[in-house]
Design a protein around this motif. Structure first.
Motif, short mmCIF file in Angstrom:
data_model
loop_
_atom_site.label_atom_id
_atom_site.label_comp_id
_atom_site.label_asym_id
_atom_site.label_seq_id
_atom_site.Cartn_x
_atom_site.Cartn_y
_atom_site.Cartn_z
N ILE A 17 0.83 -1.20 0.00
CA ILE A 17 0.00 0.00 0.00
C ILE A 17 0.86 1.26 0.00
O ILE A 17 0.60 2.22 -0.72
N VAL A 18 1.93 1.26 0.81
CA VAL A 18 2.81 2.42 0.89
C VAL A 18 3.49 2.69 -0.44
O VAL A 18 3.53 3.83 -0.93
N VAL A 19 4.03 1.64 -1.04
CA VAL A 19 4.70 1.79 -2.34
C VAL A 19 3.72 2.28 -3.39
O VAL A 19 4.04 3.16 -4.21
N MET A 20 2.50 1.73 -3.40
CA MET A 20 1.48 2.16 -4.35
C MET A 20 1.15 3.64 -4.16
O MET A 20 1.02 4.40 -5.13
N ALA A 21 1.02 4.08 -2.90
CA ALA A 21 0.61 5.45 -2.61
C ALA A 21 1.67 6.47 -2.99
O ALA A 21 1.34 7.61 -3.32
N LEU A 22 2.94 6.07 -2.96
CA LEU A 22 4.02 7.03 -3.21
C LEU A 22 4.57 6.96 -4.63
O LEU A 22 5.27 7.88 -5.06
N THR A 23 4.27 5.89 -5.36
CA THR A 23 4.84 5.76 -6.70
C THR A 23 3.80 5.67 -7.81
O THR A 23 4.04 6.14 -8.92
N ILE A 24 2.65 5.07 -7.52
CA ILE A 24 1.65 4.84 -8.56
C ILE A 24 0.54 5.89 -8.54
O ILE A 24 0.26 6.55 -9.54
N LEU A 25 -0.10 6.07 -7.38
CA LEU A 25 -1.26 6.97 -7.30
C LEU A 25 -0.94 8.42 -7.65
O LEU A 25 -1.77 9.09 -8.28
N PRO A 26 0.23 8.98 -7.26
CA PRO A 26 0.52 10.35 -7.70
C PRO A 26 0.57 10.48 -9.22
O PRO A 26 0.14 11.49 -9.77
N LEU B 281 11.01 0.30 2.10
CA LEU B 281 11.05 -1.05 2.65
C LEU B 281 12.03 -1.13 3.82
O LEU B 281 11.75 -1.76 4.84
N SER B 282 13.18 -0.47 3.68
CA SER B 282 14.17 -0.48 4.77
C SER B 282 13.60 0.17 6.02
O SER B 282 13.77 -0.34 7.13
N THR B 283 12.90 1.29 5.85
CA THR B 283 12.28 1.96 6.98
C THR B 283 11.20 1.09 7.60
O THR B 283 11.08 0.99 8.83
N THR C 174 1.48 7.44 9.64
CA THR C 174 2.13 8.67 9.19
C THR C 174 2.98 8.35 7.98
O THR C 174 3.50 7.23 7.86
N THR C 175 3.15 9.30 7.08
CA THR C 175 3.89 9.07 5.84
C THR C 175 5.25 8.46 6.11
O THR C 175 6.11 9.07 6.75
N LEU C 176 5.49 7.26 5.61
CA LEU C 176 6.73 6.54 5.90
C LEU C 176 7.95 7.21 5.31
O LEU C 176 9.06 7.10 5.86
N VAL D 299 -11.88 9.39 8.88
CA VAL D 299 -10.71 10.28 8.83
C VAL D 299 -9.52 9.61 8.15
O VAL D 299 -9.03 10.04 7.12
N GLY D 300 -9.03 8.52 8.75
CA GLY D 300 -7.85 7.87 8.20
C GLY D 300 -6.58 8.59 8.60
O GLY D 300 -6.60 9.58 9.32
N GLY D 301 -5.45 8.07 8.13
CA GLY D 301 -4.16 8.64 8.47
C GLY D 301 -3.63 9.54 7.38
O GLY D 301 -4.38 10.23 6.69
N CYS D 302 -2.31 9.53 7.21
CA CYS D 302 -1.65 10.35 6.20
C CYS D 302 -1.47 9.55 4.91
O CYS D 302 -1.41 8.33 4.93
N THR D 303 -1.35 10.26 3.81
CA THR D 303 -1.06 9.57 2.56
C THR D 303 0.37 9.05 2.60
O THR D 303 1.23 9.60 3.29
N GLY D 304 0.63 7.95 1.89
CA GLY D 304 1.96 7.35 1.94
C GLY D 304 2.18 6.55 3.20
O GLY D 304 3.32 6.23 3.54
N SER D 305 1.09 6.22 3.89
CA SER D 305 1.16 5.38 5.07
C SER D 305 0.37 4.11 4.81
O SER D 305 -0.23 3.94 3.75
N THR D 306 0.31 3.24 5.80
CA THR D 306 -0.47 2.01 5.65
C THR D 306 -1.94 2.21 6.01
O THR D 306 -2.74 1.29 5.86
N ALA D 307 -2.30 3.40 6.49
CA ALA D 307 -3.67 3.67 6.94
C ALA D 307 -4.63 3.82 5.77
O ALA D 307 -4.23 4.17 4.65
N GLY D 308 -5.91 3.55 6.04
CA GLY D 308 -6.95 3.74 5.03
C GLY D 308 -7.68 5.05 5.28
O GLY D 308 -7.11 6.02 5.78
N GLY D 309 -8.97 5.08 4.95
CA GLY D 309 -9.77 6.28 5.19
C GLY D 309 -9.60 7.34 4.11
O GLY D 309 -8.92 7.13 3.10
N ILE D 310 -10.21 8.48 4.34
CA ILE D 310 -10.18 9.57 3.37
C ILE D 310 -8.81 10.22 3.29
O ILE D 310 -8.39 10.70 2.24
N LYS D 311 -8.08 10.28 4.36
CA LYS D 311 -6.75 10.84 4.52
C LYS D 311 -6.84 12.32 4.95
O LYS D 311 -7.68 13.09 4.49
#
Length: 483
Positions: free
Chosen positions: A143-152, A185-187, A250-252, A340-352
């Motif tokens: 999910i994190v990789v998708m949010a930071l590389t694909i969705l933008p 992934l390292s983080t 929170t954004t990883l 609500v959800g968390g931040c984008t680029g995190s593992t959280a769901g919701g609206i962000k």
């Protein structure tokens, strides 16, 4: 024409990775001398065979042209395909009574929803518990990789803002997307290790610490007991869970920058500041409410209030108390936090959080414009000028989210669910939270007794929410498939 050959080839790689992951619970069952290791071995053999066969049969010829349409198809098909094969251990071991239940558990884990159809988890085989935990952990990093590389790149729901905020700016450190994914992934691995060790030192067994660590950093919520974290009744374990639930939501990439010597990156980010502040205010408010209504003593009120607020808002779904007994106000407050959800680029769901920020800034600019019609008001987000296309993208996401929520709630009610279960179930599934409200799907219940049709609707809702709505729904439009 869609590059289907290359898409299928990548799916084969994903299945091969999944087959390797299946060997881990097989080894765990062997260690505990549990006969279920055979089922994981069979699942790994089937999944690995199909994966390798696909890789050999669909190896792309030449340099593949991978455009936006291929990205949409690959993103959706990979989540669906992996979920299908991930359900094999549940089917072969009969841990899930039906195929529907097996697929529900697999897709709930991979989307980090954490809604379970299983009961009597305290007596479940170790391999099954570990496999549920692994699905969450693998889904979280995906999910994190998708949010930071694909969705933008797909510009979905305002995510284009993070094309410059993360992808472009990160090129100073990571010239290629693969390096961004490697750093994330390292983080993620470091965070997982710290969480697991902390749980172990706080009193969990090594096996419990590993499983609960995976459920925490992925903000998923599959626990090793029917009582969730209430089983441990340990304030130190709950404190560790709160810390890592906030970190996971929170954004990883901010933590990656922090580890690279930029300690101010976390607080400079507007979204992270607002999210942490919201958690602090909402937790304090909930704790004071519980104390004022004589639910618990002062310290217990802050303890349960903080844990529940962070767990729901981060879309983890752990529980330490049955919040159904807290009264109407607390239930409505918890219900609203599901959106609500968390931040984008995190593992959280919701609206962000960032979408709420942008809507607030747009509304504020509109109010100022009404007051001074000839003035020029340019709203900023993280020191970036917000364009009209950004507002429209976020507004369209909100409208579609509310529409999907209402449609899913109505569909669940048609399946025979009561009003509370339908309304809260739609919110918690679309937001990938986990527990809903009421006795049936609340913190003390599970999803196993729901009608099969309701489960399939919820599975679709998990995917829709996890893939940011448009990534999945656009595949149902005729124009998408036209050349």
């Amino acid at each position: 024409m869609i590059q289907s050959r290359f898409i299928v080839f990548i799916l084969g790689i994903f299945l091969s990775i999944l087959a390797v992951a299946m060997a881990i619970p097989a080894l765990m069952d062997l260690l505990y001398r549990d006969p279920d290791w055979v089922y994981f071995g069979q699942s790994a053999a089937i999944t690995g065979f199909v994966g390798v066969l696909i890789i050999l049969g669909f190896r792309p010829e030449g340099e593949p042209i991978f455009e936006v349409r291929e990205t949409f198809v690959l993103t959706v098909s990979s989540w669906v395909m992996i979920s299908v094969f991930a359900s094999l251990p549940f089917v072969l071991s009969s841990a899930a009574p039906t195929l529907t239940d097996a697929f529900f558990e697999a897709i709930s884990g991979l989307t980090t929803t954490g809604a379970t159809v299983f009961k009597d988890l305290d007596y479940a085989p170790p391999g099954i518990l570990l496999w549920r935990a692994l699905l969450q952990w693998l889904g979280g990093i995906g999910i994190v990789v998708m949010a930071l590389t694909i969705l933008p790149a797909l510009k979905i729901g305002g995510m284009q803002l993070f094309r410059s905020e993360f992808s472009d700016r990160s090129e100073k450190y990571f010239p290629r997307v693969s390096q961004i994914a490697s750093a994330i992934l390292s983080t993620y691995l470091l965070m997982s290790a710290l969480c697991g060790v902390a749980y172990w030192l706080a009193g969990m067994t090594p096996f419990e610490a590993i499983c609960m660590m995976m459920a925490t950093v992925s903000t998923a919520g599959f626990a090793t007991s029917d009582l969730s974290l209430a089983y441990f009744d340990n304030s130190w374990i709950e404190l560790i869970a709160v810390i890592f639930m906030i970190m996971g939501s929170t954004t990883l990439l901010l933590f990656t920058r922090f580890l690279q010597g930029d300690p101010k990156s976390l607080w400079r980010d507007s979204q992270a500041r607002v999210y942490v502040s919201l958690m602090a205010i909402a937790s304090t408010f909930m704790g004071l409410w519980l104390w004022n209504t004589d639910q618990y003593d002062f310290l217990s009120s802050l303890r349960h209030g903080t844990f529940t607020v962070v767990s729901i808002a981060s879309t983890t779904g752990f529980t330490t108390a049955d919040f159904n007994t807290w009264g109407g106000f607390a239930l409505i407050f918890i219900f609203l936090l599901m959106f609500v959800g968390g931040c984008t680029g995190s593992t959280a769901g919701g609206i962000k959080i960032f979408r709420f920020q942008i809507l607030f800034k747009a509304a504020k600019a509109q109010v100022f414009q009404l007051r001074r019609p000839h003035g020029v008001f340019v709203p900023l987000y993280n020191n970036q000028k917000l364009r009209e296309v950004d507002f429209m993208s976020v507004l369209a996401f909100f409208a579609l989210y509310i529409f999907c929520y209402a449609a899913l709630a109505l569909a669940l009610s048609l399946c025979g669910l009561d009003v509370i279960s339908s309304l809260s179930g739609s919110a918690t599934i679309l937001g990938n939270v986990g527990p809903g409200l009421g006795d049936q799907i609340g913190p003390s219940g599970h999803y196993g007794n729901l009608p099969d049709m309701a489960k399939w609707l919820m599975m679709f809702g998990m995917l829709v929410g996890r893939l940011e709505l448009l990534t999945l729904l656009i595949l149902f439009t005729p124009n998408f498939w036209r050349t």
